[in-house]
Design an enzyme around this catalytic site. Structure first.
Site, PDB file in Angstrom:
ATOM      1  N   GLY A  80      89.790 103.645 -25.517  1.00  0.00           N
ATOM      2  CA  GLY A  80      91.091 102.997 -25.408  1.00  0.00           C
ATOM      3  C   GLY A  80      91.937 103.259 -26.637  1.00  0.00           C
ATOM      4  O   GLY A  80      91.430 103.415 -27.747  1.00  0.00           O
ATOM      5  N   GLY A 151      88.357 106.607 -14.015  1.00  0.00           N
ATOM      6  CA  GLY A 151      88.250 107.605 -15.073  1.00  0.00           C
ATOM      7  C   GLY A 151      86.795 107.946 -15.359  1.00  0.00           C
ATOM      8  O   GLY A 151      85.900 107.684 -14.547  1.00  0.00           O
ATOM      9  N   ARG A 176      93.981 108.467  -3.449  1.00  0.00           N
ATOM     10  CA  ARG A 176      93.709 109.902  -3.434  1.00  0.00           C
ATOM     11  C   ARG A 176      92.263 110.123  -3.012  1.00  0.00           C
ATOM     12  O   ARG A 176      91.533 109.176  -2.742  1.00  0.00           O
ATOM     13  CB  ARG A 176      93.990 110.546  -4.782  1.00  0.00           C
ATOM     14  CG  ARG A 176      93.249 109.921  -5.963  1.00  0.00           C
ATOM     15  CD  ARG A 176      93.747 110.528  -7.262  1.00  0.00           C
ATOM     16  NE  ARG A 176      93.053 110.039  -8.438  1.00  0.00           N
ATOM     17  CZ  ARG A 176      93.409 108.964  -9.120  1.00  0.00           C
ATOM     18  NH1 ARG A 176      94.439 108.239  -8.720  1.00  0.00           N
ATOM     19  NH2 ARG A 176      92.737 108.603 -10.196  1.00  0.00           N
ATOM     20  N   HIS A 279      82.079  91.891 -26.648  1.00  0.00           N
ATOM     21  CA  HIS A 279      82.664  93.242 -26.680  1.00  0.00           C
ATOM     22  C   HIS A 279      81.680  94.247 -27.297  1.00  0.00           C
ATOM     23  O   HIS A 279      81.957  94.897 -28.306  1.00  0.00           O
ATOM     24  CB  HIS A 279      83.984  93.249 -27.460  1.00  0.00           C
ATOM     25  CG  HIS A 279      84.865  94.406 -27.085  1.00  0.00           C
ATOM     26  ND1 HIS A 279      86.237  94.384 -27.227  1.00  0.00           N
ATOM     27  CD2 HIS A 279      84.582  95.642 -26.573  1.00  0.00           C
ATOM     28  CE1 HIS A 279      86.753  95.531 -26.826  1.00  0.00           C
ATOM     29  NE2 HIS A 279      85.756  96.313 -26.430  1.00  0.00           N
TER      30      HIS A 279
END
Length: 314
Positions: A80, A151, A176, A279
């Site tokens: 990120g 992704g 898609r 995290h």
């Protein structure tokens, strides 16, 4: 890209990168250390062309970037890049460490899902209390799973869910097809959510995904649905999630939160059916060798006058 000085956040990382690169492949660049404490003694602000951000707590370093008049490139140690997404508009390129967290984050997405569905968090609490409580929990097998984000990490998560015989649906910004099959568009969520038992969030944080999981999103999920967030905390409207979890209707397994770190007195700590990790998705033993490898590749490319890998588009 004419660059002479690449600044690392600490000596340990710089030295590990240097150890991977023959001298002739770094002869054209200086690899230095840049930090708030050391910058005045070891470098001039004008010297720095490239800054490698710290992996954790990069905020203070990002605040110092405005002091570097010749800064050309910022390299992250994360996939990120939302804290520095504004830099390309100022003519400063950003290169990410895409790929270094893929396996670790995918592992944790699966682990959080299994732990929540199989009641591992309940078992840990019972173990602390020395109470034997037998319950029938849900299996991941046969669950209807939705992954929002397709992704590299989203694909790795899908790979890890495949052996569990789930019914998998994938969602991205636009519909898609790919080698795995159909990808639904985010505009189809109102039709998909009522049939989703596990929703895994791995979408980037941007204008379109900020608080994507809001009150309406949550209300469309069936009873006992599980939200797994390994993306960014702000992809979820925390107040809406707390309100829904407080009723006991839904479950959540969260590696990221908004705010973060989560304050001790935050209501999310006390909501039922909630599992929180601090995290840690990409911060595994696999991270360091991979980030050193990609940083060494960046140095070699810059030394040879080539474009770095993983440059983001302005």
């Amino acid at each position: 890209m004419s660059i002479t000085t690449i600044a690392f956040p600490n000596s340990e990382l710089r030295n590990r990168v240097i150890a991977r690169i023959p001298a002739h492949q770094r002869a054209n660049v200086d690899l230095v250390v840049f930090s708030d404490a050391e910058r005045s003694a070891k470098l001039s602000r004008d010297d720095v062309d490239v800054v490698v951000l710290p992996y954790l707590d990069s905020g203070p370093t990002i605040e110092l970037l405005d002091e570097l008049p010749n800064l050309r490139l910022v390299i992250t140690q994360t996939t990120g890049f939302d804290p520095v997404s504004h830099l390309p508009e100022r003519g400063i390129q950003v290169a990410t460490a895409s790929g270094v967290h893929t396996g670790g984050t995918a592992e944790l997405a699966l682990a959080l899902t299994l732990a929540s569905l199989r009641g591992i968090d309940d078992a840990v609490r019972s173990q602390v209390s020395r109470v034997w409580e037998h319950h029938r929990y849900r299996s991941l097998q046969d669950r209807r799973v939705m992954i929002i984000g397709v992704g590299e990490i989203g694909s790795a998560i899908a790979d890890r869910f495949d052996p569990f015989e789930v019914q998998l649906t994938r969602v991205a910004s636009t519909a898609r097809e790919d080698e795995r099959g159909k990808i639904h568009g985010v505009d189809e969520l109102p039709e998909l959510l009522p049939h989703t038992e596990v929703g895994v969030l791995i979408t980037p944080l941007n204008e379109g995904t900020n608080r994507l999981v809001d009150e309406k999103f949550l209300s469309l999920l069936p009873d006992n649905a599980l939200i797994v967030n390994v993306a960014r905390g702000k992809v979820v409207d925390t107040d809406a999630l707390v309100a829904e979890l407080a009723t006991g209707r839904l479950h959540a397994a969260l590696d990221v939160t908004d705010p973060e770190p989560l304050p001790r007195n935050h209501a999310l700590w006390g909501t039922p059916n909630t599992l929180i990790t601090p995290h840690v998705g990409g911060d595994t033993s696999a991270f360091e060798p991979r980030v050193v490898k990609i940083l060494a590749e960046q140095v070699r490319r810059i030394n040879d006058g080539q474009q770095p890998v993983n440059l983001i588009k302005a």
